[in-house]
Scaffold this motif. Structure first.
Motif, PDB file in Angstrom:
ATOM      1  N   ALA A  89      -5.223   4.245  -6.809  1.00  0.00           N
ATOM      2  CA  ALA A  89      -6.205   5.275  -6.484  1.00  0.00           C
ATOM      3  C   ALA A  89      -6.990   4.918  -5.225  1.00  0.00           C
ATOM      4  O   ALA A  89      -7.363   5.800  -4.442  1.00  0.00           O
ATOM      5  CB  ALA A  89      -7.159   5.471  -7.657  1.00  0.00           C
ATOM      6  N   GLU A  90      -7.237   3.636  -5.027  1.00  0.00           N
ATOM      7  CA  GLU A  90      -8.029   3.196  -3.881  1.00  0.00           C
ATOM      8  C   GLU A  90      -7.294   3.429  -2.554  1.00  0.00           C
ATOM      9  O   GLU A  90      -7.897   3.864  -1.573  1.00  0.00           O
ATOM     10  CB  GLU A  90      -8.359   1.708  -4.027  1.00  0.00           C
ATOM     11  N   ASP A  91      -5.986   3.134  -2.541  1.00  0.00           N
ATOM     12  CA  ASP A  91      -5.229   3.266  -1.293  1.00  0.00           C
ATOM     13  C   ASP A  91      -3.752   3.483  -1.614  1.00  0.00           C
ATOM     14  O   ASP A  91      -2.952   2.547  -1.573  1.00  0.00           O
ATOM     15  CB  ASP A  91      -5.407   1.993  -0.447  1.00  0.00           C
ATOM     16  N   PRO A  92      -3.358   4.728  -1.941  1.00  0.00           N
ATOM     17  CA  PRO A  92      -1.956   4.996  -2.305  1.00  0.00           C
ATOM     18  C   PRO A  92      -0.963   4.585  -1.221  1.00  0.00           C
ATOM     19  O   PRO A  92       0.090   4.026  -1.514  1.00  0.00           O
ATOM     20  CB  PRO A  92      -1.938   6.512  -2.528  1.00  0.00           C
ATOM     21  N   ALA A  93      -1.303   4.859   0.039  1.00  0.00           N
ATOM     22  CA  ALA A  93      -0.385   4.509   1.123  1.00  0.00           C
ATOM     23  C   ALA A  93      -0.252   2.993   1.247  1.00  0.00           C
ATOM     24  O   ALA A  93       0.852   2.459   1.378  1.00  0.00           O
ATOM     25  CB  ALA A  93      -0.878   5.107   2.437  1.00  0.00           C
ATOM     26  N   GLY A  94      -1.378   2.309   1.199  1.00  0.00           N
ATOM     27  CA  GLY A  94      -1.346   0.858   1.286  1.00  0.00           C
ATOM     28  C   GLY A  94      -0.653   0.213   0.102  1.00  0.00           C
ATOM     29  O   GLY A  94      -0.148  -0.908   0.210  1.00  0.00           O
ATOM     30  N   ALA A  95      -0.616   0.927  -1.028  1.00  0.00           N
ATOM     31  CA  ALA A  95       0.049   0.403  -2.226  1.00  0.00           C
ATOM     32  C   ALA A  95       1.556   0.551  -2.156  1.00  0.00           C
ATOM     33  O   ALA A  95       2.268   0.110  -3.059  1.00  0.00           O
ATOM     34  CB  ALA A  95      -0.486   1.112  -3.474  1.00  0.00           C
ATOM     35  N   GLY A  96       2.054   1.159  -1.093  1.00  0.00           N
ATOM     36  CA  GLY A  96       3.497   1.295  -0.945  1.00  0.00           C
ATOM     37  C   GLY A  96       4.109   2.307  -1.885  1.00  0.00           C
ATOM     38  O   GLY A  96       5.252   2.131  -2.333  1.00  0.00           O
ATOM     39  N   LEU A  97       3.400   3.379  -2.177  1.00  0.00           N
ATOM     40  CA  LEU A  97       3.884   4.386  -3.116  1.00  0.00           C
ATOM     41  C   LEU A  97       4.570   5.542  -2.402  1.00  0.00           C
ATOM     42  O   LEU A  97       4.188   5.920  -1.298  1.00  0.00           O
ATOM     43  CB  LEU A  97       2.719   4.938  -3.945  1.00  0.00           C
TER      44      LEU A  97
ATOM     45  N   PRO B 246       5.855  10.011  -8.012  1.00  0.00           N
ATOM     46  CA  PRO B 246       6.792   9.845  -9.124  1.00  0.00           C
ATOM     47  C   PRO B 246       6.358   8.756 -10.107  1.00  0.00           C
ATOM     48  O   PRO B 246       5.926   7.667  -9.708  1.00  0.00           O
ATOM     49  CB  PRO B 246       8.100   9.485  -8.421  1.00  0.00           C
ATOM     50  N   ASP B 247       6.485   9.070 -11.396  1.00  0.00           N
ATOM     51  CA  ASP B 247       5.985   8.210 -12.466  1.00  0.00           C
ATOM     52  C   ASP B 247       6.622   6.835 -12.512  1.00  0.00           C
ATOM     53  O   ASP B 247       5.976   5.867 -12.938  1.00  0.00           O
ATOM     54  CB  ASP B 247       6.205   8.890 -13.824  1.00  0.00           C
ATOM     55  N   PHE B 248       7.902   6.725 -12.165  1.00  0.00           N
ATOM     56  CA  PHE B 248       8.595   5.445 -12.323  1.00  0.00           C
ATOM     57  C   PHE B 248       7.930   4.325 -11.535  1.00  0.00           C
ATOM     58  O   PHE B 248       8.193   3.142 -11.782  1.00  0.00           O
ATOM     59  CB  PHE B 248      10.062   5.573 -11.909  1.00  0.00           C
ATOM     60  N   GLN B 249       7.065   4.688 -10.589  1.00  0.00           N
ATOM     61  CA  GLN B 249       6.429   3.688  -9.735  1.00  0.00           C
ATOM     62  C   GLN B 249       5.321   2.906 -10.439  1.00  0.00           C
ATOM     63  O   GLN B 249       4.874   1.880  -9.934  1.00  0.00           O
ATOM     64  CB  GLN B 249       5.829   4.361  -8.494  1.00  0.00           C
ATOM     65  N   PHE B 250       4.888   3.392 -11.613  1.00  0.00           N
ATOM     66  CA  PHE B 250       3.701   2.830 -12.264  1.00  0.00           C
ATOM     67  C   PHE B 250       4.026   2.122 -13.574  1.00  0.00           C
ATOM     68  O   PHE B 250       4.874   2.580 -14.347  1.00  0.00           O
ATOM     69  CB  PHE B 250       2.683   3.942 -12.533  1.00  0.00           C
TER      70      PHE B 250
END
Length: 228
Positions: free
Chosen positions: A136-144, A157-161
Motif C-alpha cells: 500500500a505504501e509504494d506499489p511500484a517500488g514493491a515490484g507489483l 493480480p492476487d497471486f502476487q500477495f
C-alpha cells in the motif's frame, strides 16, 4: 538455435511485430537490436543483447506463432560461433527496422490484444484500497504488476500477495523485475497467468507449491538468463 536463426526469425515476422506492439514497445525492440550491433564480438555482451531482444518482445500476444517460437528459443552452452551474429544479416535487419512506416494496428491484431487483456483482467485481483503494508505504501517500488481496467481502475493480480499477511511474495517481486513488469505489466501478467510448457502449468498457480528457485529458473529460461 543460433543468433543468426533468431535474426532470420525476426526478419520474417517483422510485419507482425510492427502490428502487435505499441509505438513505445516497438521503439524498445529497435533499441535492443541496436544494442546487439553495439556488442560487436563480445559474446557476453551479445548474450545480454539477445536477452533484451526477447524481453522487448514479451508484449507480443502468446497466441502468435512468433511468440511461441521465442518461448522455445534456447542455446544452452552454445559455442561462440553460434552466439556471434553475422554482421551483414544484422545490418539488414537494422536497415529494415529503420525503413518501415509505423502501421495502424490491423483489426485482427487489435482483436487478439483485446482478448488477451480481457483474459488477464478476469483473474482474481485487488484494487488499490485493498493493498496493505509495504504494498500500500509504494506499489511500484514493491515490484507489483499493475493492470489498468477501464471500468474498475488499477488492478493488482492476487497471486502476487501472501494470503496470510497480504505482503508481496518475494519470489513474485524478483520475477516481476526480471520480466520488467514496470515497463510491460501485460506481458509479465501473461507469463504468470498463461500456460507454461517449461513448468507444465500456470506459474501463478504454482507459487507456494513448488520451490521458488523452480519459478525463477522458468522465468530465466524465457528471457535467456543461464541459456543465453
Amino acid at each position: 538455435m543460433t543468433t543468426d536463426d533468431l535474426l532470420e526469425l525476426l526478419r520474417r515476422h517483422l510485419p507482425e511485430i510492427r502490428a502487435s506492439l505499441t509505438a513505445a514497445q516497438f521503439s524498445g525492440f529497435q533499441d535492443s537490436v541496436l544494442r546487439l550491433r553495439a556488442a560487436g564480438d563480445d559474446t557476453r555482451a551479445v548474450r545480454g543483447a539477445v536477452r533484451q531482444v526477447r524481453l522487448a518482445l514479451l508484449p507480443l500476444p502468446r497466441e502468435m506463432e512468433l511468440r511461441r517460437k521465442l518461448d522455445q528459443f534456447r542455446s544452452g552452452g552454445a559455442a561462440p560461433s553460434a552466439v556471434l551474429p553475422d554482421t551483414d544479416r544484422l545490418a539488414e535487419l537494422i536497415r529494415l527496422l529503420d525503413s518501415v512506416d509505423w502501421p495502424t494496428l490491423d483489426p485482427e491484431s487489435a482483436e487478439i490484444a483485446r482478448a488477451v487483456r480481457q483474459r488477464l483482467l478476469t483473474a482474481p485481483a485487488r484494487g488499490p484500497e485493498q493493498l496493505t503494508g509495504t504494498a500500500a505504501e509504494d506499489p511500484a517500488g514493491a515490484g507489483l504488476i499493475r493492470l489498468s481496467d477501464p471500468e474498475r481502475g488499477d488492478r493488482y493480480p492476487d497471486f502476487q500477495f501472501d494470503p496470510d499477511t497480504g505482503e508481496p511474495r518475494p519470489v513474485v517481486q524478483r520475477i516481476n523485475r526480471m520480466l520488467l513488469s514496470d515497463q510491460d505489466p501485460w506481458g509479465a501478467a501473461d507469463w504468470w497467468l498463461g500456460g507454461n510448457t517449461w513448468l507444465r502449468d500456470t506459474p501463478a498457480a504454482l507459487v507456494g507449491r513448488v520451490p521458488d528457485a523452480r519459478l525463477t529458473e522458468a522465468a530465466a529460461a524465457l528471457i535467456g538468463d543461464g541459456g543465453w
